[in-house]
Scaffold this active site. Sequence first.
Site, PDB file in Angstrom:
ATOM      1  N   PRO A  13      27.419 -36.864 111.259  1.00  0.00           N
ATOM      2  CA  PRO A  13      28.400 -36.283 110.348  1.00  0.00           C
ATOM      3  C   PRO A  13      29.842 -36.674 110.655  1.00  0.00           C
ATOM      4  CG  PRO A  13      27.532 -34.621 111.839  1.00  0.00           C
ATOM      5  CD  PRO A  13      26.669 -35.835 111.992  1.00  0.00           C
ATOM      6  N   ASN A  14      30.565 -36.904 109.578  1.00  0.00           N
ATOM      7  CA  ASN A  14      32.002 -37.198 109.578  1.00  0.00           C
ATOM      8  C   ASN A  14      32.341 -38.615 110.021  1.00  0.00           C
ATOM      9  OD1 ASN A  14      32.788 -34.492 108.755  1.00  0.00           O
ATOM     10  ND2 ASN A  14      32.085 -33.858 110.775  1.00  0.00           N
ATOM     11  N   ARG A  21      39.869 -40.508 109.763  1.00  0.00           N
ATOM     12  CA  ARG A  21      39.683 -39.211 110.379  1.00  0.00           C
ATOM     13  C   ARG A  21      40.324 -39.174 111.767  1.00  0.00           C
ATOM     14  NH1 ARG A  21      34.150 -37.869 113.603  1.00  0.00           N
ATOM     15  NH2 ARG A  21      34.651 -35.691 113.989  1.00  0.00           N
ATOM     16  N   TYR A  26      39.979 -41.229 117.094  1.00  0.00           N
ATOM     17  CA  TYR A  26      38.864 -42.132 116.780  1.00  0.00           C
ATOM     18  C   TYR A  26      39.305 -43.533 116.344  1.00  0.00           C
ATOM     19  CZ  TYR A  26      36.377 -37.684 116.909  1.00  0.00           C
ATOM     20  OH  TYR A  26      35.851 -36.470 117.311  1.00  0.00           O
ATOM     21  N   ASN A  79      25.310 -42.087 117.489  1.00  0.00           N
ATOM     22  CA  ASN A  79      26.413 -41.138 117.629  1.00  0.00           C
ATOM     23  C   ASN A  79      26.097 -39.951 116.728  1.00  0.00           C
ATOM     24  OD1 ASN A  79      28.712 -39.644 117.698  1.00  0.00           O
ATOM     25  ND2 ASN A  79      30.126 -41.368 117.461  1.00  0.00           N
ATOM     26  N   ALA A  82      29.038 -34.074 115.705  1.00  0.00           N
ATOM     27  CA  ALA A  82      28.985 -32.676 116.152  1.00  0.00           C
ATOM     28  C   ALA A  82      27.551 -32.158 116.317  1.00  0.00           C
ATOM     29  CB  ALA A  82      29.761 -31.800 115.177  1.00  0.00           C
ATOM     30  N   HIS A  85      26.070 -31.328 119.785  1.00  0.00           N
ATOM     31  CA  HIS A  85      26.282 -30.074 120.495  1.00  0.00           C
ATOM     32  C   HIS A  85      25.469 -28.918 119.919  1.00  0.00           C
ATOM     33  CE1 HIS A  85      29.524 -32.649 121.738  1.00  0.00           C
ATOM     34  NE2 HIS A  85      30.085 -32.600 120.528  1.00  0.00           N
ATOM     35  N   ASP A  92      14.495 -32.934 119.075  1.00  0.00           N
ATOM     36  CA  ASP A  92      13.031 -32.988 118.949  1.00  0.00           C
ATOM     37  C   ASP A  92      12.587 -34.262 118.240  1.00  0.00           C
ATOM     38  OD1 ASP A  92      12.833 -30.580 120.243  1.00  0.00           O
ATOM     39  OD2 ASP A  92      12.341 -29.394 118.458  1.00  0.00           O
ATOM     40  N   GLU A 103      22.933 -42.655 123.472  1.00  0.00           N
ATOM     41  CA  GLU A 103      23.897 -41.809 122.757  1.00  0.00           C
ATOM     42  C   GLU A 103      25.303 -42.339 123.006  1.00  0.00           C
ATOM     43  OE1 GLU A 103      23.233 -37.535 122.847  1.00  0.00           O
ATOM     44  OE2 GLU A 103      25.314 -37.271 123.474  1.00  0.00           O
ATOM     45  N   HIS A 105      29.505 -41.756 122.199  1.00  0.00           N
ATOM     46  CA  HIS A 105      30.650 -41.009 121.667  1.00  0.00           C
ATOM     47  C   HIS A 105      31.898 -41.855 121.831  1.00  0.00           C
ATOM     48  CE1 HIS A 105      28.202 -37.519 121.144  1.00  0.00           C
ATOM     49  NE2 HIS A 105      27.745 -37.690 122.366  1.00  0.00           N
ATOM     50  N   ILE A 106      32.659 -41.917 120.771  1.00  0.00           N
ATOM     51  CA  ILE A 106      33.876 -42.724 120.784  1.00  0.00           C
ATOM     52  C   ILE A 106      34.880 -42.114 121.759  1.00  0.00           C
ATOM     53  CG2 ILE A 106      35.804 -43.531 119.358  1.00  0.00           C
ATOM     54  CD1 ILE A 106      33.744 -43.202 116.924  1.00  0.00           C
ATOM     55  N   SER A 107      35.018 -40.802 121.675  1.00  0.00           N
ATOM     56  CA  SER A 107      35.968 -40.100 122.537  1.00  0.00           C
ATOM     57  C   SER A 107      35.270 -39.650 123.821  1.00  0.00           C
ATOM     58  CB  SER A 107      36.523 -38.876 121.797  1.00  0.00           C
ATOM     59  OG  SER A 107      35.472 -37.947 121.541  1.00  0.00           O
ATOM     60  N   ARG A 112      37.532 -33.062 126.415  1.00  0.00           N
ATOM     61  CA  ARG A 112      37.957 -32.312 125.224  1.00  0.00           C
ATOM     62  C   ARG A 112      37.508 -30.853 125.330  1.00  0.00           C
ATOM     63  NH1 ARG A 112      36.390 -35.696 120.092  1.00  0.00           N
ATOM     64  NH2 ARG A 112      37.816 -34.173 119.146  1.00  0.00           N
ATOM     65  N   ARG A 116      32.299 -29.266 123.451  1.00  0.00           N
ATOM     66  CA  ARG A 116      31.833 -30.654 123.344  1.00  0.00           C
ATOM     67  C   ARG A 116      31.210 -31.154 124.644  1.00  0.00           C
ATOM     68  NH1 ARG A 116      34.167 -32.310 118.420  1.00  0.00           N
ATOM     69  NH2 ARG A 116      36.157 -31.272 118.050  1.00  0.00           N
TER      70      ARG A 116
END
Length: 153
Positions: A13-14, A21, A26, A79, A82, A85, A92, A103, A105-107, A112, A116
């Site tokens: 998402p996002n 964004r 990001y 990625n 959200a 979390h 599953d 996995e 994550h950009i940040s 943070r 997160r």
Amino acid sequence: MSFMKKIGILNGPNLNWLGKREPEIYGHTTLADLERGLADYAANLGNCEIECFQSNHEGALIDKIYDWAERGFEGIVFNPGAFTHTSIALRDALAGAGIATVEVHISNVHAREEFRHRSLTAPVCRGQICGLGLKGYAYALEALANQRPEVSE
Ligand code: DQA
């Protein structure tokens, strides 16, 4: 028969809004640019081809994971945004489908907000890369492209 490994690039998402964004977190690169760059990266690696998918919907991401499992994909760069979390269902699906997943994550999620810091999905992944910006996707892709199933690194 193709000797190319099929690797999925999955964004949650996002991430459709990448580039617009919160660019201070990001960056300014769009998802389309990221996906084009990864396709070039895969072509240079020479042993894999990628398919990209993004959705803002948990169920659509789950369906895609099983679709890739049925089609013999050997890796996923994921990625989960959200959902990282919050989503037991995605965890599953990753565990159930059994595709080696990294996995991304950009940040640096650990630098943070507290919420997160926990990933529900990372424990069923081969590994996690975070805080290295968009390069993290390329590093994850390379790791999956070069993985040898008989060796547990
Ligand atoms: C993110 C980190 C998540 O906490 C956040 O919800 C995102 C992006 C990252 O790439 O840094 O949507 O996954």
